[in-house]
Design a protein around this motif. Structure first.
Motif, mmCIF file in Angstrom:
data_model
loop_
_atom_site.group_PDB
_atom_site.id
_atom_site.type_symbol
_atom_site.label_atom_id
_atom_site.label_comp_id
_atom_site.label_asym_id
_atom_site.label_seq_id
_atom_site.Cartn_x
_atom_site.Cartn_y
_atom_site.Cartn_z
ATOM 1 N N ASP A 226 0.700 5.073 7.235
ATOM 2 C CA ASP A 226 2.288 5.153 7.684
ATOM 3 C C ASP A 226 2.561 3.894 6.599
ATOM 4 O O ASP A 226 1.730 2.783 6.186
ATOM 5 N N GLN A 227 3.839 3.588 6.386
ATOM 6 C CA GLN A 227 4.510 2.386 5.889
ATOM 7 C C GLN A 227 5.706 2.014 6.728
ATOM 8 O O GLN A 227 6.424 2.730 7.546
ATOM 9 N N GLY A 228 6.189 0.557 6.412
ATOM 10 C CA GLY A 228 7.441 0.155 7.010
ATOM 11 C C GLY A 228 7.393 -1.141 6.857
ATOM 12 O O GLY A 228 6.717 -1.832 5.977
ATOM 13 N N SER B 111 9.810 4.586 8.131
ATOM 14 C CA SER B 111 10.513 4.995 7.030
ATOM 15 C C SER B 111 11.929 5.790 7.733
ATOM 16 O O SER B 111 12.675 5.869 7.183
ATOM 17 N N GLU B 112 11.416 6.275 9.175
ATOM 18 C CA GLU B 112 12.502 7.020 9.777
ATOM 19 C C GLU B 112 13.647 6.057 10.473
ATOM 20 O O GLU B 112 14.611 6.261 11.102
ATOM 21 N N GLY B 113 13.231 4.709 10.416
ATOM 22 C CA GLY B 113 13.933 3.469 11.159
ATOM 23 C C GLY B 113 13.590 3.495 12.548
ATOM 24 O O GLY B 113 14.153 2.671 13.279
ATOM 25 N N TYR C 252 1.460 -1.181 4.368
ATOM 26 C CA TYR C 252 0.996 0.177 4.565
ATOM 27 C C TYR C 252 -0.207 0.077 5.421
ATOM 28 O O TYR C 252 -1.051 -0.955 5.311
ATOM 29 N N ILE C 253 -0.222 0.986 6.328
ATOM 30 C CA ILE C 253 -1.297 1.078 7.455
ATOM 31 C C ILE C 253 -1.924 2.176 7.532
ATOM 32 O O ILE C 253 -1.441 3.274 7.154
ATOM 33 N N ARG C 254 -3.356 2.207 8.091
ATOM 34 C CA ARG C 254 -4.105 3.169 8.465
ATOM 35 C C ARG C 254 -4.427 3.239 9.979
ATOM 36 O O ARG C 254 -4.857 2.143 10.343
ATOM 37 N N TYR D 127 -6.355 -0.353 9.247
ATOM 38 C CA TYR D 127 -6.144 -1.269 7.891
ATOM 39 C C TYR D 127 -4.986 -1.569 7.727
ATOM 40 O O TYR D 127 -3.900 -0.788 8.166
ATOM 41 N N ILE D 128 -4.358 -2.751 7.358
ATOM 42 C CA ILE D 128 -3.046 -3.150 6.834
ATOM 43 C C ILE D 128 -3.292 -3.771 5.631
ATOM 44 O O ILE D 128 -4.039 -4.584 5.316
ATOM 45 N N SER D 129 -2.179 -3.314 4.631
ATOM 46 C CA SER D 129 -2.177 -4.050 3.503
ATOM 47 C C SER D 129 -0.670 -4.258 3.286
ATOM 48 O O SER D 129 0.287 -3.719 3.450
#
Lengths: 589, 497
Positions: free
Chosen positions: A41-43, A60-62, A117-119, A128-130
């Motif tokens: 996911d991203q946010g 991304s959907e808020g 960006y996470i997994r 994982y977080i980038s």
């Protein structure tokens, strides 16, 4: 599972270099990796609670999502601003023990506002977080700077579009000037800086900006001159203006007239005022050229040009005050030691440390050279530098030992304490290095460090006497100049090819500790800097080209004026020739 | 699918994607020039204008072989080459530079002739052009304060490579230069003097301005002394626009705009390790070279209906630049602009090549757009916009009114700076009405705000509001000012420290 255990044992036996951090995977995890199954996911991070093992991000959907993790199973990456690229790349994700990766961070490095960006694993726990931050660049002039707390500075920056930005700057913020580390305490109003800002949009209309780095202009954008004159013409094609009867402001006041002076003038960067009120470029062009108005113009040296950046038009030539000290400064008002109470507003051209500053940046104790209008209003104020000899000291001593390229010891030394030398019967050590400059009767000695030795015949310096310019124990210049015990002082009225013309000349008699006027008729003298001589100004070793008309200097000579007169003019002050003396040490008062 | 292939084939045969072979208006040896002047409005409108094959520019350079900066001034002559990389996506061409310069006192000189063979390859997918040059001839004689140094070509080497990224309205490029120049010792010593230079190059060219900057690191070894210098040569040429009012009362024009093409080159240097005698204040410096401006008067309509209108000047500017072409008598400042009209405005203003409608060898491709026929007056402009990636094929919606978010998407896409908005697709822009911004437009609006094209004042952006002609004139003026004055700052002012 047995299969994997067996594989693990086999690997452990067969590969002695297997990293200690290797861990076994269960069968399902292995299959998920094998099949490339990813939960991602991203946010943007809106809260982070490392102590409680979760953070909140907006997807991304808020939606606001609470993301949990096990610290031991979480990998965090964040690229610092100074890392040009992710050099390790994805190989680091495929083989986590591959090598040191500067992007590797901990969950505590994740800040609110970071883009992520996470997994996650199949249970929704983050593995994982980038993170990355968005940066913007701002370029502008320091309008105000308050670093009184010593921890956090308060910066007001005016960018080149005139927009104001206000930042808190933490003491740990990297700051450089000309590629070298600089201190926050050295920032000054009027300096141009480039600021790297991390920008985080936290919500609709909510922007958080944090200063990440400051680069200070390495004195390429300074006020180089202040002129006054009458505006003759504006040439919009080549962006210049012509100033008639122009005079430059120097240490001794306004200099000689120049009939017509051409100055670069880009209307987009000039601010102009007419008797206190801002005026447009078109207005100036139409009504203020070729008239009787007097204009004061601040000139900035930038990008290879002398650019007018501020103009202040006055109806008549104004009074120029003698330099004096500010004894009280309030918003819009200053009081001078000589008694004047002056009003000061945004139209005033105020220059300090060769930078244009605001009226509120004036401080008690500043020495000001001001031009005032009839109603006690400041049209122009030039803050003069403090009389400052810095840390440079002048020594003279006999060489006892030289440790090649490292240091040397003088048996005893004399220290020049204006206007006399004081003897110290004790040794003293000075360090030397590549930056130490050497001078002899031929002038500058290239690679002088290599011949500054105490062995052999040709270059042996043992027992030789040298004059040494030093800051602390560091010798910055060494000369074979003779003993210079005589002093003469005067005001410069001309400088040409190393010969300095002086008026109002006085000679010093060390026996009587008394200054005597050289000539009642004020014929003056010229002083020619010897090849092995030094000029010291504002605590720096400079060249004769840095001397300015109007400055008062002390000239140290080998022989006294009386001795020279006796030898060359039978003891009389010459009436038709000007006496020329050899100067070895010149210091600017 | 066949139809699409045919269209693509047709496009390939006529698309006027042409690039000039030489970026090198300041050469690659640390010098600078004011640059070649950009096309005037009249030149851009002339379909029969012949490409320039050779030009000479004023030139300045610093020589550092003596461990300090010695400035010389003269000329640089170069021969630009036009390449059609769409027709020939792989190829090569020759570059040549002739530089002669001398110091004020005549004691220092440079005479240099350099020829390159440049191979290029165009990647249509990324719209990027790679150019790599190898030296085929290099003769050079440098005289510094009376001592002559002669280049030994056998011992010297040079390599440069540039990558062009072709956005719809701006052609950006970046690259590297690396060379070793070996000179015979002019003082008669046994050692050769070697100069090793590595440099990063950044630049762009577009309708309103062109700039280039090089970050050069120079190491010199004379055998007995070593010097190190950091140097930033840059040049900018741009089209300025000014208004002049007329003094006589009995004249049909109250005044008009004129365009002034200006150019200047700057070298900023910092001798970090110079000769022993070099004083700190002489180690750092800046030199400048400027050229004479070129003037062009621009026509202006009489818009009596706009007397007192706040956007009058903006609208007159648009007419003068021929971006607006509505009959002035029928002009209404409050009339919304359509998408089709806006595309045409951008194509004209950004000087995007417009395909000829009467070229029988290369006829306009048909069927590119579902809602514009080939006979439509907008069609060539739409094809031009399509060719450079400003719009996509299919539905253009030419009669749909343009709203603000669409306008910013077009503007940022034309600049090719969408990357500055990355990460904002689904997040927030700084505007209070962020929730009204469509997802597809957030990236562009974020980038526009970051670039300062939309100054953030904590307010609203009204993304759905239709753009009237008055709004459009004001926004375009601000946009063109960015292209004229602000984009260049990233390549000159901000790079000088």
């Amino acid at each position: 599972m047995r299969k994997f255990f067996a594989l693990g044992i086999a690997l452990a036996i067969g590969l002695t270099s297997m990293p200690a951090s290797a861990s076994y995977l269960d069968e399902q995890t292995y299959k998920e990796i094998e099949q490339g199954l990813l939960y991602e996911d991203q946010g943007i991070v809106i809260a982070n609670y490392p102590a409680f093992g979760y953070f909140i991000y907006r997807d991304s959907e808020g939606n606001e999502i609470t993301a949990k993790y096990y610290s031991s199973e979480l990998k965090v990456e964040k690229q610092d601003i100074y890392e040009l690229e992710d050099r390790i790349g994805y190989i680091d994700e495929l083989f986590p023990s591959f090598e040191f990766d500067p992007r590797d961070k901990t969950i505590r490095d994740i800040e609110v506002g970071d883009n992520i960006y996470i997994r996650t694993d199949r249970y929704g726990y983050v593995t994982y977080i980038s993170a990355y931050t968005d940066y913007i660049l701002r370029y502008g002039k320091i309008k105000s700077w308050d670093f009184t707390s010593g921890q956090t500075g308060y910066l007001t920056l005016e960018d080149d579009n005139g927009q104001i930005h206000i930042y808190d700057v933490h003491i740990e913020t990297p700051i450089t000037k000309a590629g070298k580390w600089h201190s926050l305490g050295q920032l000054k109003e009027g300096q141009w800086i480039r600021v790297l800002v991390s920008q985080k949009v936290m919500g609709e209309g909510i922007v958080e900006e944090v200063v990440q780095e400051i680069v200070v202009d390495p004195d390429t954008r300074l006020i180089s001159d202040i002129f006054r004159g009458e505006l003759l013409h504006i040439n919009e094609f080549n962006q210049t203006l012509k100033l008639a009867h122009a005079q430059s402001l120097g240490p001794a006041g306004w200099g000689p007239y120049t009939d017509i002076l051409d100055l670069a003038s880009n209307p987009t960067v000039i601010t102009s005022y007419l008797i206190g009120k801002p005026v447009s470029w078109d207005y100036i062009s139409r009504y203020l050229t070729n008239g009787d108005m007097y204009v004061y113009a601040a000139i900035e040296q930038f990008m290879g040009k002398q650019n007018v950046i501020k103009m202040n038009f006055q109806s008549e030539k104004q009074t120029t005050l003698e330099p004096t000290e500010i004894i009280a400064a309030e918003p819009g008002q200053i009081k001078l030691l000589t008694g004047e109470d002056l009003v000061i507003a945004e139209d005033a051209i105020i220059v300090k440390d060769n930078r244009l500053i605001e009226p509120q940046n004036l401080m008690v104790g500043d020495t000001v050279q001001a031009v005032i209008t009839g109603n006690e209003k400041v049209a122009m104020a030039n803050i003069l530098p403090d009389i400052f000899n810095g840390d440079i000291q002048i020594f003279r001593g006999r060489i006892k030992t030289i440790n090649d390229r490292e240091n040397f010891v003088v048996e005893t030394f004399s220290l020049f304490n204006y206007p006399e030398w004081y003897y110290h019967p004790e040794p003293r050590t000075f360090t030397i290095d590549y930056a130490t400059k050497f001078y002899n009767e031929d002038g500058f000695l290239e690679n002088g460090l290599e011949s500054f030795i105490t062995y052999g015949i040709e270059n042996n310096k043992l027992d030789d006497v040298f004059t040494i310019l030093a800051t602390g124990d560091k010798a910055i210049a060494i000369s074979t100049m003779p003993y210079t015990k005589e002093v003469v002082k005067g005001e410069i009225y001309n400088v040409e090819e190393g010969t300095i013309s002086l008026k109002d000349v006085y000679t010093y008699d060390s026996k009587l500790d008394k200054w005597t006027e050289y000539s009642k008729s004020n014929f003056g003298i010229t002083a020619t800097l010897d090849e092995m001589g030094f000029v010291i100004k504002e605590g720096k070793h400079v060249t004769w080209e840095d001397l300015e008309i109007g400055e008062t200097i002390n000239v140290l000579m080998q022989d006294s004026i009386d001795e020279i007169l006796e030898e060359e003019f039978n003891g009389e002050v010459p009436q038709e020739d000007i006496l020329d003396v050899a100067g070895y040490l010149i210091t600017v008062e | 699918m066949k139809k699409l292939a045919a269209i693509l084939l047709a496009l390939i045969t006529f698309t006027p994607n042409v690039a000039y072979g030489a970026q090198g208006d300041i050469g690659y040896f640390g010098g600078t020039s004011p640059g070649y002047k950009l096309k005037s409005v009249a030149e851009a409108a002339n379909p029969n204008a012949k490409p320039v094959t050779k030009y000479t520019l004023p030139y300045k350079e610093n020589i550092y072989l003596s461990g300090k900066a010695v400035s010389v001034e003269g000329t640089i002559e170069l021969k630009p080459v036009e390449i059609d990389f769409t027709e020939n996506p792989i190829g090569s061409y020759k570059e040549s530079y002739i530089i002669t310069a001398e110091s004020d006192d005549g004691t220092s000189q440079i005479a240099r002739t350099v020829d390159f063979n440049t191979n290029y390859i165009y990647d249509a997918g990324t719209q990027q052009l790679t150019k790599s040059s190898e030296i085929t001839g290099w003769t050079e004689t440098v005289v510094v304060e009376g001592i002559t140094y002669t280049l030994d070509q056998e011992l010297s080497s040079f390599s440069k490579s540039l990558l062009e990224d072709r956005a719809p309205g701006v052609n950006y490029y970046s690259g590297d230069i690396y060379y070793n120049a070996v000179y015979t010792d002019g003082a008669g010593g046994d050692n050769n003097v070697t100069m090793q230079v590595d440099a990063r190059v950044y630049g762009y060219d577009q309708a309103f301005a062109a700039s280039e900057v090089q970050r050069r690191n120079i190491s010199i070894d004379t055998g007995t002394n070593q010097y190190y210098i950091e140097e930033t040569p840059t040049y900018t040429t741009y089209r300025d626009m000014l208004y002049s009012s007329n003094e006589p009362q009995a004249i049909s024009l109250a005044g008009n705009y004129k365009e002034i093409a200006r150019g200047s080159g700057i070298i900023q240097y910092n001798v970090l390790l110079g000769n022993d005698e070099l004083q700190p204040e002489d180690a750092v410096g800046t030199i400048i070279i400027e050229d004479s401006p070129r003037l062009e008067q621009l026509p202006i309509p009489y818009l009596s209906q706009l007397m007192g209108h706040p956007a009058k000047s903006d609208i007159e500017r648009m007419y003068s630049m021929k971006v607006f072409d509505v009959n002035p008598r029928g002009f209404s400042a409050n009339q919304p602009v359509t998408r089709g009209e806006y595309i045409e405005m951008l194509v004209k203003a950004l000087q995007i090549p417009i395909p000829a409608t009467d070229d029988k060898k290369n006829p306009l491709p048909e069927g590119l757009f579902s809602d514009i026929s080939i006979e439509h007056s907008l069609y060539p402009y739409a094809v031009a916009a399509y060719n450079v990636g400003l719009i996509q094929g299919g539905s253009v919606n030419p009669y749909e009114y343009l709203n603000r978010e669409q306008m910013y998407v077009f503007n940022i896409r034309a600049l090719g700076l969408e990357r500055l908005g990355l990460g904002a697709d689904s997040n927030y822009t700084p505007f209070l009405d962020d929730s009204k911004i469509a997802d597809y437009a957030k990236n562009s609006i974020y980038a526009a705000n970051k670039l300062g094209i939309i100054p953030f004042d904590g307010g609203y952006i009204f993304p759905d509001k239709y753009v009237s002609y008055a709004d459009c004139a004001a926004f375009l003026n601000s946009y063109f000012d960015y292209l004229r004055y602000d984009l260049q700052k990233d390549y000159n002012q901000y790079m000088l420290f």
